[in-house]
Design a protein around this motif. Structure first.
Motif, PDB file in Angstrom:
ATOM      1  N   ASN A  87       0.817  -1.229   0.000  1.00 25.82           N
ATOM      2  CA  ASN A  87       0.000   0.000   0.000  1.00 25.82           C
ATOM      3  C   ASN A  87       0.845   1.270   0.000  1.00 25.82           C
ATOM      4  O   ASN A  87       0.437   2.306   0.544  1.00 25.82           O
ATOM      5  N   ILE A  88       2.006   1.235  -0.640  1.00 23.54           N
ATOM      6  CA  ILE A  88       2.884   2.410  -0.646  1.00 23.54           C
ATOM      7  C   ILE A  88       2.293   3.557  -1.446  1.00 23.54           C
ATOM      8  O   ILE A  88       2.658   4.719  -1.235  1.00 23.54           O
ATOM      9  N   GLY A  89       1.380   3.263  -2.359  1.00 20.76           N
ATOM     10  CA  GLY A  89       0.765   4.324  -3.163  1.00 20.76           C
ATOM     11  C   GLY A  89      -0.709   4.529  -2.874  1.00 20.76           C
ATOM     12  O   GLY A  89      -1.398   5.250  -3.606  1.00 20.76           O
ATOM     13  N   LEU A  90      -1.208   3.907  -1.802  1.00 19.77           N
ATOM     14  CA  LEU A  90      -2.629   4.014  -1.472  1.00 19.77           C
ATOM     15  C   LEU A  90      -2.938   5.380  -0.866  1.00 19.77           C
ATOM     16  O   LEU A  90      -2.297   5.814   0.092  1.00 19.77           O
ATOM     17  N   THR A  91      -3.937   6.074  -1.419  1.00 19.03           N
ATOM     18  CA  THR A  91      -4.360   7.378  -0.911  1.00 19.03           C
ATOM     19  C   THR A  91      -5.731   7.256  -0.238  1.00 19.03           C
ATOM     20  O   THR A  91      -6.355   6.192  -0.275  1.00 19.03           O
ATOM     21  N   ILE A  92      -6.176   8.345   0.360  1.00 14.13           N
ATOM     22  CA  ILE A  92      -7.487   8.315   1.026  1.00 14.13           C
ATOM     23  C   ILE A  92      -8.587   7.997   0.023  1.00 14.13           C
ATOM     24  O   ILE A  92      -9.471   7.176   0.284  1.00 14.13           O
ATOM     25  N   VAL A  93      -8.538   8.643  -1.138  1.00 16.19           N
ATOM     26  CA  VAL A  93      -9.564   8.379  -2.154  1.00 16.19           C
ATOM     27  C   VAL A  93      -9.433   6.952  -2.673  1.00 16.19           C
ATOM     28  O   VAL A  93     -10.433   6.289  -2.974  1.00 16.19           O
ATOM     29  N   GLY A  94      -8.194   6.465  -2.784  1.00 16.41           N
ATOM     30  CA  GLY A  94      -8.000   5.081  -3.202  1.00 16.41           C
ATOM     31  C   GLY A  94      -8.585   4.109  -2.195  1.00 16.41           C
ATOM     32  O   GLY A  94      -9.171   3.079  -2.569  1.00 16.41           O
ATOM     33  N   TYR A  95      -8.456   4.417  -0.915  1.00 19.52           N
ATOM     34  CA  TYR A  95      -9.030   3.558   0.119  1.00 19.52           C
ATOM     35  C   TYR A  95     -10.559   3.632   0.077  1.00 19.52           C
ATOM     36  O   TYR A  95     -11.241   2.624   0.285  1.00 19.52           O
ATOM     37  N   LEU A  96     -11.090   4.826  -0.175  1.00 22.04           N
ATOM     38  CA  LEU A  96     -12.543   4.985  -0.336  1.00 22.04           C
ATOM     39  C   LEU A  96     -13.038   4.127  -1.496  1.00 22.04           C
ATOM     40  O   LEU A  96     -14.058   3.429  -1.383  1.00 22.04           O
ATOM     41  N   TYR A  97     -12.308   4.169  -2.602  1.00 23.87           N
ATOM     42  CA  TYR A  97     -12.672   3.365  -3.789  1.00 23.87           C
ATOM     43  C   TYR A  97     -12.605   1.869  -3.465  1.00 23.87           C
ATOM     44  O   TYR A  97     -13.473   1.095  -3.879  1.00 23.87           O
ATOM     45  N   ARG A  98     -11.578   1.487  -2.719  1.00 19.77           N
ATOM     46  CA  ARG A  98     -11.422   0.073  -2.380  1.00 19.77           C
ATOM     47  C   ARG A  98     -12.596  -0.422  -1.548  1.00 19.77           C
ATOM     48  O   ARG A  98     -13.145  -1.504  -1.799  1.00 19.77           O
ATOM     49  N   GLN A  99     -12.999   0.379  -0.554  1.00 18.48           N
ATOM     50  CA  GLN A  99     -14.088  -0.036   0.323  1.00 18.48           C
ATOM     51  C   GLN A  99     -15.448   0.047  -0.357  1.00 18.48           C
ATOM     52  O   GLN A  99     -16.279  -0.838  -0.206  1.00 18.48           O
ATOM     53  N   GLY A 100     -15.678   1.140  -1.109  1.00 17.09           N
ATOM     54  CA  GLY A 100     -17.004   1.349  -1.688  1.00 17.09           C
ATOM     55  C   GLY A 100     -17.262   0.567  -2.952  1.00 17.09           C
ATOM     56  O   GLY A 100     -18.351  -0.002  -3.126  1.00 17.09           O
ATOM     57  N   ILE A 101     -16.283   0.510  -3.852  1.00 15.39           N
ATOM     58  CA  ILE A 101     -16.479  -0.125  -5.153  1.00 15.39           C
ATOM     59  C   ILE A 101     -15.981  -1.559  -5.155  1.00 15.39           C
ATOM     60  O   ILE A 101     -16.683  -2.478  -5.597  1.00 15.39           O
ATOM     61  N   GLU A 102     -14.760  -1.778  -4.663  1.00 19.75           N
ATOM     62  CA  GLU A 102     -14.183  -3.111  -4.734  1.00 19.75           C
ATOM     63  C   GLU A 102     -14.769  -4.060  -3.699  1.00 19.75           C
ATOM     64  O   GLU A 102     -14.934  -5.253  -3.968  1.00 19.75           O
ATOM     65  N   LYS A 103     -15.094  -3.550  -2.496  1.00 17.52           N
ATOM     66  CA  LYS A 103     -15.600  -4.414  -1.423  1.00 17.52           C
ATOM     67  C   LYS A 103     -17.084  -4.209  -1.140  1.00 17.52           C
ATOM     68  O   LYS A 103     -17.631  -4.870  -0.260  1.00 17.52           O
ATOM     69  N   ASN A 104     -17.725  -3.276  -1.856  1.00 21.80           N
ATOM     70  CA  ASN A 104     -19.163  -3.043  -1.714  1.00 21.80           C
ATOM     71  C   ASN A 104     -19.549  -2.701  -0.274  1.00 21.80           C
ATOM     72  O   ASN A 104     -20.602  -3.095   0.222  1.00 21.80           O
ATOM     73  N   ASN A 105     -18.683  -1.984   0.413  1.00 24.25           N
ATOM     74  CA  ASN A 105     -18.951  -1.568   1.799  1.00 24.25           C
ATOM     75  C   ASN A 105     -19.220  -0.063   1.771  1.00 24.25           C
ATOM     76  O   ASN A 105     -18.388   0.747   2.175  1.00 24.25           O
ATOM     77  N   LEU A 106     -20.396   0.324   1.301  1.00 24.15           N
ATOM     78  CA  LEU A 106     -20.692   1.721   1.014  1.00 24.15           C
ATOM     79  C   LEU A 106     -20.766   2.591   2.266  1.00 24.15           C
ATOM     80  O   LEU A 106     -20.370   3.761   2.242  1.00 24.15           O
ATOM     81  N   GLY A 107     -21.274   2.056   3.350  1.00 21.27           N
ATOM     82  CA  GLY A 107     -21.360   2.838   4.581  1.00 21.27           C
ATOM     83  C   GLY A 107     -19.978   3.198   5.104  1.00 21.27           C
ATOM     84  O   GLY A 107     -19.725   4.341   5.503  1.00 21.27           O
ATOM     85  N   TYR A 108     -19.074   2.231   5.094  1.00 20.15           N
ATOM     86  CA  TYR A 108     -17.706   2.471   5.553  1.00 20.15           C
ATOM     87  C   TYR A 108     -16.995   3.449   4.618  1.00 20.15           C
ATOM     88  O   TYR A 108     -16.258   4.335   5.070  1.00 20.15           O
ATOM     89  N   ALA A 109     -17.231   3.308   3.305  1.00 17.87           N
ATOM     90  CA  ALA A 109     -16.636   4.225   2.328  1.00 17.87           C
ATOM     91  C   ALA A 109     -17.160   5.646   2.534  1.00 17.87           C
ATOM     92  O   ALA A 109     -16.413   6.618   2.387  1.00 17.87           O
ATOM     93  N   ALA A 110     -18.439   5.767   2.882  1.00 23.13           N
ATOM     94  CA  ALA A 110     -19.010   7.090   3.134  1.00 23.13           C
ATOM     95  C   ALA A 110     -18.323   7.746   4.336  1.00 23.13           C
ATOM     96  O   ALA A 110     -18.056   8.947   4.338  1.00 23.13           O
ATOM     97  N   ALA A 111     -18.017   6.965   5.366  1.00 25.25           N
ATOM     98  CA  ALA A 111     -17.314   7.495   6.534  1.00 25.25           C
ATOM     99  C   ALA A 111     -15.918   7.986   6.137  1.00 25.25           C
ATOM    100  O   ALA A 111     -15.460   9.033   6.611  1.00 25.25           O
ATOM    101  N   VAL A 112     -15.249   7.251   5.241  1.00 26.14           N
ATOM    102  CA  VAL A 112     -13.937   7.677   4.748  1.00 26.14           C
ATOM    103  C   VAL A 112     -14.063   9.019   4.021  1.00 26.14           C
ATOM    104  O   VAL A 112     -13.248   9.927   4.210  1.00 26.14           O
ATOM    105  N   GLY A 113     -15.105   9.149   3.197  1.00 22.98           N
ATOM    106  CA  GLY A 113     -15.321  10.387   2.455  1.00 22.98           C
ATOM    107  C   GLY A 113     -15.590  11.570   3.371  1.00 22.98           C
ATOM    108  O   GLY A 113     -15.088  12.680   3.130  1.00 22.98           O
ATOM    109  N   ILE A 114     -16.365  11.355   4.424  1.00 25.09           N
ATOM    110  CA  ILE A 114     -16.663  12.433   5.372  1.00 25.09           C
ATOM    111  C   ILE A 114     -15.395  12.861   6.108  1.00 25.09           C
ATOM    112  O   ILE A 114     -15.148  14.058   6.327  1.00 25.09           O
TER     113      ILE A 114
END
Length: 297
Positions: free
Chosen positions: A246-273
């Motif tokens: 994860n040397i290049g992982l950013t906050i938005v990248g983590y949001l994308y990973r949780q919301g799109i790749e793992k379908n965890n939209l609530g957790y991704a929303a918390a990352v966005g907030i």
């Protein structure tokens, strides 16, 4: 009656403002409020949302990968500020000099990278910084007898590639911002300073820097946002959202990973907030320290 209403001077301002207000409410306020509500829920596609309270935020605080993504984004933001504010400013001053030849050529040359798709640019830089001996950067290093470097597999060298891409793409844009600010500085100030015997450095420090303050604050504000919101550059440079350790992982990248790749939209929303809150706090703090909120006498 209708014609009189449309052409009314009292109604006309509201008619012109309405499209902006409607777009702002539909595409910014509504998604923001929806995301804020989702951040307190467990939301996955195809299932009913479940209220979880502060669980998502508590989980974030103990999530090592999320904390690393914040660190990566913060480091990227700081380093881009260090590079993409002073150097474009100095280049803009140089290009704006009346003795500078070919200034239009240099403006176009510096701005051209911004017109390039970030997808194309990221792919090119991935090939440039590849670990093969035939890659461009390793070929140059080979001339000096340096062994091939696996740039995209190390944290420090990976950030070198990221910063090289950011510098190449955005230097020209910031140069144009500073050039527009320099155009608003009256030439008479410099002429008066020359009569008083001021050196070029003194003119820059006493005239150019203070009068470029509004432009500098603007560039600083958008650069903070751009640094924290960076995603596509990292995605293309590592050819995906899973860089080594994860040397290049950013906050938005983590949001994308949780919301799109793992379908965890609530957790991704918390990352966005959290990302929105961090960005607002940093920008409002620097605007307050720069005196933008002080009333002029």
């Amino acid at each position: 009656m209708i014609k009189r209403f449309i052409y009314s001077q009292k109604v006309a301002p509201y008619v012109f403002v309405f499209p902006f207000v409607a777009i702002f409410l539909v595409f910014w306020v509504y998604p923001l409020l929806s995301s804020f509500g989702m951040s307190f829920q467990h939301v996955t596609l195809g299932q009913e949302a479940e209220w979880t309270g502060m669980d998502n935020y508590q989980k974030l605080m103990g999530d090592g990968v999320f904390l690393k993504s914040i660190g990566n984004s913060a480091l990227y933001m700081v380093l881009t500020l260090v590079i993409l504010i002073p150097f474009p400013m100095l280049l803009a001053v140089l290009i704006n000099n009346k003795w500078m030849w070919g200034r239009e050529f240099f403006k176009s040359a510096f701005f051209f990278p911004a017109l390039t798709s970030v997808v194309v640019a990221g792919t090119i830089f991935r090939l440039m910084f590849g670990e093969m001996e035939g890659s461009l950067i390793n070929s140059v290093l080979g001339v000096f007898g340096i062994e091939p470097v696996k740039f995209l597999k190390g944290h420090l060298t990976g950030f070198v590639a990221l910063l090289a891409l950011a510098t190449w793409r955005w230097t020209g844009v910031n140069i144009l911002y500073f050039l527009s600010g320099l155009k608003n500085i009256p030439e008479e100030y410099y002429e008066a300073a020359s009569i008083d015997g001021a050196s070029a450095f003194q003119k820059f420090m006493r005239i150019t820097m203070p009068l470029l303050k509004p432009t500098t604050i603007y560039v600083l504000t958008i650069s903070i946002y751009a640094g924290l919101a960076m995603f596509i550059e990292s995605l293309m440079l590592w050819n995906g959202n899973n860089s080594p350790k994860n040397i290049g992982l950013t906050i938005v990248g983590y949001l994308y990973r949780q919301g799109i790749e793992k379908n965890n939209l609530g957790y991704a929303a918390a990352v966005g907030i959290v990302l929105l809150a961090v960005t607002m706090i940093i920008n409002l703090t620097q605007l307050a320290f720069s005196g933008m909120f002080k009333k002029e006498d």
